[in-house]
Design a protein around this motif. Structure first.
Motif, PDB file in Angstrom:
ATOM      1  N   UNK A  84       0.818  -1.210   0.000  1.00  0.00           N
ATOM      2  CA  UNK A  84       0.000   0.000   0.000  1.00  0.00           C
ATOM      3  C   UNK A  84       0.852   1.260   0.000  1.00  0.00           C
ATOM      4  N   UNK A  85       2.014   1.194   0.645  1.00  0.00           N
ATOM      5  CA  UNK A  85       2.891   2.369   0.607  1.00  0.00           C
ATOM      6  C   UNK A  85       3.424   2.613  -0.803  1.00  0.00           C
ATOM      7  N   UNK A  86       3.728   1.542  -1.535  1.00  0.00           N
ATOM      8  CA  UNK A  86       4.168   1.706  -2.924  1.00  0.00           C
ATOM      9  C   UNK A  86       3.021   2.221  -3.797  1.00  0.00           C
ATOM     10  N   UNK A  87       1.818   1.711  -3.569  1.00  0.00           N
ATOM     11  CA  UNK A  87       0.661   2.220  -4.310  1.00  0.00           C
ATOM     12  C   UNK A  87       0.493   3.715  -4.058  1.00  0.00           C
TER      13      UNK A  87
ATOM     14  N   UNK B 195       2.734   5.904  -3.072  1.00  0.00           N
ATOM     15  CA  UNK B 195       3.820   6.665  -3.688  1.00  0.00           C
ATOM     16  C   UNK B 195       3.653   6.771  -5.204  1.00  0.00           C
ATOM     17  N   UNK B 196       2.965   5.785  -5.803  1.00  0.00           N
ATOM     18  CA  UNK B 196       2.717   5.812  -7.246  1.00  0.00           C
ATOM     19  C   UNK B 196       1.499   6.663  -7.600  1.00  0.00           C
ATOM     20  N   UNK B 197       0.881   7.283  -6.593  1.00  0.00           N
ATOM     21  CA  UNK B 197      -0.275   8.138  -6.848  1.00  0.00           C
ATOM     22  C   UNK B 197      -1.557   7.383  -7.102  1.00  0.00           C
ATOM     23  N   UNK B 198      -1.621   6.123  -6.666  1.00  0.00           N
ATOM     24  CA  UNK B 198      -2.823   5.319  -6.864  1.00  0.00           C
ATOM     25  C   UNK B 198      -3.796   5.527  -5.706  1.00  0.00           C
TER      26      UNK B 198
ATOM     27  N   UNK C  18      -1.255  -0.049 -13.755  1.00  0.00           N
ATOM     28  CA  UNK C  18      -0.365   0.800 -12.968  1.00  0.00           C
ATOM     29  C   UNK C  18       0.005   0.133 -11.645  1.00  0.00           C
ATOM     30  N   UNK C  19      -0.948  -0.534 -11.018  1.00  0.00           N
ATOM     31  CA  UNK C  19      -0.678  -1.238  -9.762  1.00  0.00           C
ATOM     32  C   UNK C  19       0.304  -2.382  -9.991  1.00  0.00           C
ATOM     33  N   UNK C  20       0.123  -3.116 -11.080  1.00  0.00           N
ATOM     34  CA  UNK C  20       1.001  -4.223 -11.464  1.00  0.00           C
ATOM     35  C   UNK C  20       2.436  -3.732 -11.584  1.00  0.00           C
ATOM     36  N   UNK C  21       2.594  -2.602 -12.251  1.00  0.00           N
ATOM     37  CA  UNK C  21       3.934  -2.044 -12.438  1.00  0.00           C
ATOM     38  C   UNK C  21       4.510  -1.479 -11.137  1.00  0.00           C
ATOM     39  N   UNK C  22       3.649  -0.926 -10.287  1.00  0.00           N
ATOM     40  CA  UNK C  22       4.119  -0.284  -9.055  1.00  0.00           C
ATOM     41  C   UNK C  22       4.815  -1.257  -8.121  1.00  0.00           C
TER      42      UNK C  22
ATOM     43  N   UNK D 111     -11.250   2.683  -5.727  1.00  0.00           N
ATOM     44  CA  UNK D 111     -10.264   2.567  -4.657  1.00  0.00           C
ATOM     45  C   UNK D 111      -9.530   1.246  -4.829  1.00  0.00           C
ATOM     46  N   UNK D 112      -8.221   1.314  -4.937  1.00  0.00           N
ATOM     47  CA  UNK D 112      -7.397   0.119  -5.092  1.00  0.00           C
ATOM     48  C   UNK D 112      -7.258  -0.583  -3.740  1.00  0.00           C
ATOM     49  N   UNK D 113      -7.595  -1.861  -3.690  1.00  0.00           N
ATOM     50  CA  UNK D 113      -7.505  -2.619  -2.447  1.00  0.00           C
ATOM     51  C   UNK D 113      -6.174  -3.362  -2.346  1.00  0.00           C
TER      52      UNK D 113
END
Length: 329
Positions: A105-108, A110-113, A249-253, A277-279
């Motif tokens: 979730x921290x990477x998400x 930081x990726x602006x997701x 984008x989540x896959x790449x993050x 909302x990305x879970x």
């Protein structure tokens, strides 16, 4: 799943792992998977408790269908990297990050997701100052969800509807891991997207999980059958495109590769506002013929046997790339 492999192209070699962590020889694995008896230790593929002869079985590629710690968290992936064997799915980093919901979730973020707000509770902190932790978690509002940071299949997940529920919910989550997540509840539809690829991942048509209960619990998934799915999900075209783009984008993050299932909440307010909302991401999604990942690709025109072919192609592609960059790997 094994029956879906083209027998002309593949010879399936099963390797089962017991609950105690014993790796079994292919003949024994096949018998166990068919419901036969298990005889140990002479049938184990290990020396001193360590699997040391995976490559001696003569494997060209490994297709992990493991969930949870030691299977989905980069551990097995690291073993296969050391053995120099191609394998389906994410590497060590992507697998580890995809397993740890805190780091994920921290990477998400930081990726602006777009993600739900959350707090992390560590075992030592919980033992030291329970009241302070509950006060910090309560800022997320109620109801909220409490879950182990490193686990899957909704094991150890609780829905806290009152402040008094939080201590028991955190205790339950910390029975399964040394870190727990407390997350704000998002009152939306549960939308899932299957992603396939390495450097240029693609997203399938979205699907929807209709829980039939307060949330998509372990019991709803595997026991009482109250949950149902709908593929494709009934979404406005613009929303379907948006959730597919967010899934990629989540896959790449998280540096995923091969395959993943990305889970979202779709919120429609009374004011007709729409939010996604990305879970979380699952780097080894369910892979039976009735699982969401293959069903979403089937609805996108990629049938189950061809999906298996594609995943194996991606495994070899990724292995060749790593071997080129790291010749000793």
């Amino acid at each position: 799943m094994a029956a879906a492999f083209d027998p002309v192209r593949y010879q399936v070699v099963p390797i089962a792992i017991t609950r105690e962590g014993r790796w079994l020889l292919p003949d024994v694995s096949r018998r166990v998977l068919e419901g036969g008896p298990l005889a140990l230790p002479e049938t184990a593929l290990e020396v001193g408790g360590i699997p040391v002869t995976v490559d001696a079985v003569g494997l060209d590629v490994v297709f992990p269908v493991l969930h949870g710690p030691f299977g989905e968290d980069g551990t097995v992936q690291g073993l296969l990297e050391m053995a120099g064997i191609p394998y389906v799915g994410s590497g060590v980093l992507g697998s580890a990050v995809g397993m740890d919901k805190d780091v994920m979730k921290r990477l998400f973020r930081d990726a602006g997701l777009p993600i739900a707000d959350f707090e992390v509770v560590r075992e030592a902190e919980w033992a030291r100052s329970r009241e302070a932790v509950v006060a910090r978690a309560a800022r997320l509002g109620l109801p909220c969800f409490v879950k182990p940071a490193n686990l899957g299949s909704s094991v150890g997940v609780s829905r806290a509807v009152a402040a008094g529920d939080l201590p028991g919910a955190i205790d339950e989550a910390l029975r399964h891991d040394t870190k727990a997540l407390v997350e704000e509840a998002v009152p939306g539809r549960e939308i899932e997207v299957a992603v396939l690829g390495n450097e240029d991942p693609e997203a399938a048509v979205p699907g929807e999980v209709i829980a039939g209960a307060d949330f998509y619990s372990y019991e709803a998934k595997y026991v009482d059958g109250t949950a149902r799915t709908e593929v494709p999900a009934r979404l406005p075209p613009a929303v379907a495109e948006a959730v597919q783009a967010l899934a990629v984008r989540a896959f790449r993050a998280v540096e995923a590769s091969g395959m993943a299932r990305v889970d979202f909440f779709y919120v429609e307010s009374a004011a007709r506002e729409r939010r996604l909302i990305l879970n979380e991401i699952n780097t080894i999604p369910g892979f039976t013929v009735i699982s969401m990942f293959p069903k979403m690709w089937e609805a996108s025109g990629l049938r189950y046997p061809r999906l298996i072919d594609r995943l194996i192609e991606l495994a070899f592609e990724r292995h060749a790339q790593r071997t080129r960059v790291h010749p000793g790997a």
